[in-house]
Structure formats: C-alpha cells, structure tokens
Design a protein around this motif. Structure first.
Motif, short mmCIF file in Angstrom:
data_model
loop_
_atom_site.label_atom_id
_atom_site.label_comp_id
_atom_site.label_asym_id
_atom_site.label_seq_id
_atom_site.Cartn_x
_atom_site.Cartn_y
_atom_site.Cartn_z
N LEU A 1 -3.54 2.08 -9.58
CA LEU A 1 -2.34 2.88 -9.87
C LEU A 1 -2.63 4.37 -10.00
O LEU A 1 -3.62 4.86 -9.50
N GLY A 2 -1.77 5.05 -10.72
CA GLY A 2 -1.84 6.51 -10.76
C GLY A 2 -2.91 7.06 -11.69
O GLY A 2 -3.64 6.31 -12.35
N GLY B 1 9.07 -5.24 -0.16
CA GLY B 1 7.90 -5.40 -1.03
C GLY B 1 8.20 -6.36 -2.16
O GLY B 1 7.41 -7.27 -2.48
N ASP B 2 9.36 -6.18 -2.75
CA ASP B 2 9.77 -7.03 -3.87
C ASP B 2 9.90 -8.50 -3.42
O ASP B 2 9.41 -9.41 -4.10
N GLU C 1 1.59 12.41 -13.97
CA GLU C 1 0.96 12.57 -12.66
C GLU C 1 1.89 13.38 -11.74
O GLU C 1 3.03 12.99 -11.53
N LYS D 1 2.43 -5.02 3.46
CA LYS D 1 3.64 -4.17 3.45
C LYS D 1 3.19 -2.75 3.24
O LYS D 1 2.88 -2.33 2.13
N THR E 1 0.82 -1.22 0.00
CA THR E 1 0.00 0.00 0.00
C THR E 1 0.85 1.28 0.00
O THR E 1 2.00 1.27 0.44
N PHE F 1 -14.26 -0.07 -7.76
CA PHE F 1 -13.32 1.01 -8.06
C PHE F 1 -12.07 0.43 -8.69
O PHE F 1 -11.54 -0.58 -8.24
N PHE G 1 0.84 14.49 -8.52
CA PHE G 1 0.52 14.02 -7.18
C PHE G 1 0.72 15.12 -6.14
O PHE G 1 1.22 14.90 -5.04
P1 NAD Z 1 4.90 3.67 -4.78
O1 NAD Z 1 4.54 2.85 -5.96
O2 NAD Z 1 6.24 4.30 -4.73
O3 NAD Z 1 4.80 2.79 -3.44
C1 NAD Z 1 3.63 2.07 -3.10
C2 NAD Z 1 4.01 0.87 -2.25
O4 NAD Z 1 4.83 0.01 -3.06
C3 NAD Z 1 4.86 1.23 -1.03
O5 NAD Z 1 4.51 0.38 0.03
C4 NAD Z 1 6.28 0.94 -1.49
O6 NAD Z 1 7.16 0.65 -0.44
C5 NAD Z 1 6.05 -0.28 -2.38
N1 NAD Z 1 7.08 -0.50 -3.39
C6 NAD Z 1 7.88 0.40 -4.00
N2 NAD Z 1 8.73 -0.22 -4.86
C7 NAD Z 1 8.44 -1.54 -4.80
C8 NAD Z 1 8.96 -2.69 -5.45
N3 NAD Z 1 9.95 -2.62 -6.34
N4 NAD Z 1 8.43 -3.90 -5.16
C9 NAD Z 1 7.41 -4.01 -4.28
N5 NAD Z 1 6.89 -2.96 -3.61
C10 NAD Z 1 7.39 -1.73 -3.86
O7 NAD Z 1 3.74 4.74 -4.60
P2 NAD Z 1 3.62 5.90 -3.51
O8 NAD Z 1 4.57 6.98 -3.88
O9 NAD Z 1 3.69 5.32 -2.13
O10 NAD Z 1 2.11 6.36 -3.73
C11 NAD Z 1 1.75 7.27 -4.70
C12 NAD Z 1 1.19 6.59 -5.93
O11 NAD Z 1 0.12 5.72 -5.55
C13 NAD Z 1 0.61 7.57 -6.91
O12 NAD Z 1 0.98 7.21 -8.21
C14 NAD Z 1 -0.90 7.39 -6.73
O13 NAD Z 1 -1.65 7.78 -7.84
C15 NAD Z 1 -0.99 5.94 -6.43
N6 NAD Z 1 -2.26 5.63 -5.74
C16 NAD Z 1 -3.23 4.95 -6.43
C17 NAD Z 1 -4.46 4.69 -5.82
C18 NAD Z 1 -5.56 3.95 -6.56
O14 NAD Z 1 -6.47 3.46 -5.90
N7 NAD Z 1 -5.54 3.88 -7.88
C19 NAD Z 1 -4.69 5.10 -4.51
C20 NAD Z 1 -3.68 5.78 -3.84
C21 NAD Z 1 -2.46 6.03 -4.47
#
Ligand code: NAD
Length: 488
Positions: A249-250, A210-211, A383, A173, A147, A449, A385
């Motif tokens: 996603l975004g 996360g990976d 995006e 995570k 998340t 959604f 943000f």
């Molecule tokens: P992010 O993708 O950087 O991180 C999200 C999660 O992924 C975090 O827990 C992070 O630690 C984990 N992560 C990062 N790299 C990873 C990898 N290589 N492997 C596994 N896990 C990994 O996003 P963010 O900066 O935390 O959040 C902002 C983004 O989230 C924006 O693009 C936003 O639009 C999107 N978002 C989408 C929704 C939706 O419902 N569509 C809702 C909220 C936020």
C-alpha cells in the motif's frame, strides 16, 4: 480499432464499456479498449478454476513451470524497447525509468523460475517410530492480482511469476489508466507456453471489476498493490471469505540525515528518492528530517540540485521527470501544496503547475520543496504521491525517532550517515518494512518487500515469495505393522 482483452486464453472484446488509454504527455489517444463486464469476470474465474485443477498443470513438475517463466523472461528482454515505449505511452514515465522497470520484470520472472525449481519440501521427523511426516505446499487456486498505474510491468510480473510458479491460475486487473502492458504480458505468457485459462487480463474499473473479482467465491487469494483505502476494502472482503491477502500500500517515508552525513551524497540521494517518477512512487522519500547543525547547508544543496532537474516530455532523452498521470491527479497534488501553505509551510521551490509551451498539453508539476511545517501537519502525514518534499529540522535523536515513527504508514525509510553502527541502531527502531542506508530506491528481487502499519500486509519477492501463493499441508505416513493403539 477497439482493443480486445484476454479472457481465459481467448482474445475478444470485453462486454463492458469501452475505456481509453491516453498518453499523459499530451493526452493523445493510445488505444480504446473494450473492458470486461461482470459476466466476463465470472467466466474468466470459473475457467481459471477449471484450468488450475487440470492434471497437466496441477501435477506439472517445478522445472516445467520454471521453463515457461524462463521463456517469459527471454521474451520480455527481447521486446524490452517496445515494452518500455508502451509503458511510457501509458503512464508518462521517462523512457530511462520504464526501461529499468522492464529489465526488472524480466529479472523477476527468471528469479521465480529458479526459486520454483529449487524449492524443497520438508521432512518433519520426530521421535515417534510408528509414523513420519512430510510438509508439502499446495497452490491456493485462483489468485486475483490487482495493480496500480505507477509501475505496471514491474508490479504485474512481481505477482504473476510467483503465483504461476506456485501452480495457481491468475486473474489480473490492471489499473484502468495503464492496461496496455498487462495485455502485452498476456501475449508473452501465452507465447511462452502457459496453458490456456491460467491467465486472464480483465481491464476495467476498480470499484466494479476489481471488486467483483475479489468478491468471487472461487478467488482464493487477493494480491493487491495500490492505495491504502482500496487495500483496506479488499482486506474486508478477504476477511469475510477467510482468504489470504498480500497488500502493498501507500507510504510517507521518512529520510533522516544525521549530522555526520556526506552532504553531497545525501543531497543527490534525497533528490532522486523523492523526485524520480515525479514522486509517483509508494516508496518516495517524501518526509525529510535533517539535523539542525547541517540543515541550512543541506537544504541549499537539495534546492540547487532539484531546481536543475529537467521536467519534460518523457520520450525526450535526459528528462528527469515526466508528467503526472492525469489532470485530476495534478489537482490533488496541488491541493496538498495549498494545504501545506495554509498550515504555515513555506514553498522554497516549485509549487505551481508547469504550463509553458508543450508542457501545457500534459499535467506537469515541478519539484516542490516545503519547509516550516510540523510533523503533525496533514501535509506531513498524508501521502501526496507527487513531487513534493516536506523538510523538517531536528535536534534530539529520541524526538527524531518518535517523529519519524509518528505516521500511519510504515513502508520505507532512508538514513544518511558515515557511522554504520549509528545507522544500524536507527534502522532497527524505525517502524518500516525497508530501510536504505546511504542509498535510496534500490531493489533486489531476492530481498523481501512490504510495509508495516497502513503500508500493507505480507511480503513480495525473495526466494520464499512463492510460498505466499501456496498453502501448507502436512501428511502423516504410518510405519507400524500394528493397529493404532488407544491412548493409555
Ligand atoms: P488505487 O488503490 O486507486 O488502485 C489500485 C488498483 O486497485 C487499480 O487497479 C484500481 O482499479 C483497483 N481498485 C480501485 N478500487 C477498487 C475496489 N473497490 N475494488 C477492487 N479494486 C479496486 O491506487 P492507484 O491510485 O492506482 O495507485 C497509487 C497508490 O498505490 C498509492 O497509494 C501508492 O503508494 C500505492 N502503491 C503501493 C506500492 C507498494 O508496493 N507498496 C507500489 C505502487 C503503488
């Protein structure tokens, strides 16, 4: 004192590096957390796999799992203020917003409890007299829930509730900046009676922890909310493992204002749609198309309302916008504003970080409005943000539709008009997962959604959301007293 994490039902120090949670309003320390190591990941997932296979969970009746979720909802409500305050400390959103997120998390838990109790299996009858079939749904096993930091409690319960209702185990995570709520949720689920091992909260860096969670062979579904680049990476992992994903996603969501719109309603809705959460929302209405006949009038009103928004400390009452999550993110938002200027945009409001007095301690950015760009500009395509709105005029409707759809994203759209037939026609041709007509950023837990195009795959919420955490199995029951005949 360094905080423990929740590994397969045990509270203990993770064996990874200690990471910090800081209050975005002033950078003060909320907590130090002993994050998970790769060994912790392996242990949590192996134990999760053992836990969901236990007969007591695997053969639990839907109402028994529902009972846990009803209790979770009650506990979240009973601790609503404490959870809202914690969420504000973690991600800097104003208290009014985090209170709403907490209540939405409680509603999600309760809704999934009810959906779990009332889901039916299907008897799939057909003409053959010598057998009948039954279609049933089985849990997938261990679910990875990953998340982002912008609405943790809501996005986390949105994954935990249906995944557990479906009979799975979950390894959660949370984003490294905002892990505190996830740890509180672990306490709440345990207190509500969730058997040990079915939930772990593994705090840690995305690219490492996360990976590793996603890659683990025992993980059978990845439910992810976050950025498109990360989502694509996880989709590759899932493709290799042949497992399913839900990717939220975004976005770069278009808002369209038709010539007959109610200007005052539209202006207020547009300002709320982009500037609430300081624009740190996947669904932020960040790309605005206004019919040229009302462009000047509506833009003037939007600028007036936005200029009057109160940006400030998120624990103060009546604040509309708190700080951005951190200084690095502020830099990124500001660079987009500079890019927009270089692309020929005019900044008609905002455009510089706020640093006066107390605001200098956090990463505050004002409502920012930019005009004079083409939809092709990178600042209209990517995006940001953050609290940045790009505003474009349009004349012709076919051209408007082409521009609104000319985006790699397809998360949401807004339409403002007094003519619902017109709105309906537009809503059907927009390539997005959610359309708001004469409102924006409203959510119903019963309404699915998710995004089109680069905004994601799969849908969360809705009565059938639980099924996305299950796999279908067909069972044939032979009814004949005769041996199976050979085909003739
Ligand atoms: P992010 O993708 O950087 O991180 C999200 C999660 O992924 C975090 O827990 C992070 O630690 C984990 N992560 C990062 N790299 C990873 C990898 N290589 N492997 C596994 N896990 C990994 O996003 P963010 O900066 O935390 O959040 C902002 C983004 O989230 C924006 O693009 C936003 O639009 C999107 N978002 C989408 C929704 C939706 O419902 N569509 C809702 C909220 C936020």
């Amino acid at each position: 004192m360094v905080k423990e994490i929740y590994i397969a039902g045990e509270w203990r120090l993770g064996r990874g590096p200690v990471i910090q949670s800081n209050f975005p309003a002033d950078q003060s320390l909320n907590a130090e957390i002993a994050s998970a190591s790769l060994d912790d990941v392996h242990e949590a997932i192996v134990k999760a796999d053992q836990a969901w296979r236990q007969s007591a969970w695997r053969h639990s009746l839907p109402h028994e799992r529902a009972k846990i979720l009803y209790r979770v909802a009650d506990l979240i409500e009973a601790r609503a203020e404490q959870l809202a305050q914690l969420q504000t400390r973690d991600n800097g959103k104003p208290l009014a917003e985090t209170r709403a997120l907490v209540m939405s998390a409680a509603a999600t838990a309760r809704f999934n409890a009810a959906a779990c109790e009332t889901l039916n299996e299907e008897l799939t009858t057909q003409r053959a007299a010598d057998f009948m079939t039954m279609s049933v749904h089985e849990p997938v096993g261990v679910v990875a829930a990953i998340t982002p930091w912008n609405s943790p409690i809501a996005s986390e319960v949105q994954k935990l509730a249906p995944a557990l209702a479906a009979g799975n185990a979950v390894v959660l995570k949370p984003a490294e900046a905002t892990s505190l709520i996830a740890l509180e949720l672990a306490k709440i689920f345990a207190e509500a009676g969730l058997p040990k091992g079915l939930l772990s909260v593994l705090v840690g860096r995305g690219a490492v922890i996360g990976d590793a969670i996603a890659q683990h062979p025992l993980v059978r579904k990845i439910s992810f909310t976050g950025g498109t680049t990360t989502g694509r990476h996880l989709a590759h992992i899932a493709a290799d493992k042949l497992i399913t994903t839900a990717l939220e996603l975004g976005g770069k969501s278009p808002t369209i204002v038709l010539a007959d719109a109610d200007i005052e309603l539209a202006a207020k809705g547009i300002v709320y749609g982009i500037f609430s959460s300081a624009g740190q929302a996947c669904i932020a209405g960040s790309r605005l198309f206004i019919h040229r006949s009302i462009y000047d009038r509506l833009l003037k009103r939007i600028v007036e309302i936005s200029a009057a928004l109160r940006v400030g400390h998120p624990e103060q009452p009546n604040v509309h916008m708190g700080p951005l999550i951190n200084a690095k993110h502020l830099q990124s938002v500001h660079q987009y504003v500079e890019l927009a200027k270089a692309e020929g945009g005019q900044v008609v409001l905002g455009g510089e970080a706020l640093t006066a007095g107390e605001l200098s301690k956090g990463s505050y950015y004002p409502p920012t409005i930019i005009t004079g760009l083409s939809n092709q500009a990178q600042s209209c395509q990517q995006e940001i943000f953050g609290p940045v709105l790009v505003v474009l005029a349009y004349d012709d409707e076919q051209d408007l539709i082409a521009q609104a759809n000319d985006s790699c994203f397809g998360l949401a759209a807004g339409i403002w008009t007094e003519n619902y037939r017109h709105a309906w026609r537009l809503a059907r041709v927009l390539e997005v997962g959610t359309v708001w007509i004469n409102t924006y950023k409203k959510f119903s837990v019963s309404t699915p959604f998710g995004g089109f195009k680069d905004s994601g795959i799969g849908r969360e919420k809705g009565r059938l959301g639980i099924l996305s955490y299950m796999q279908q199995k067909s069972i044939y029951l032979g009814l004949s007293e005769q041996a199976n005949p050979w085909a003739e």
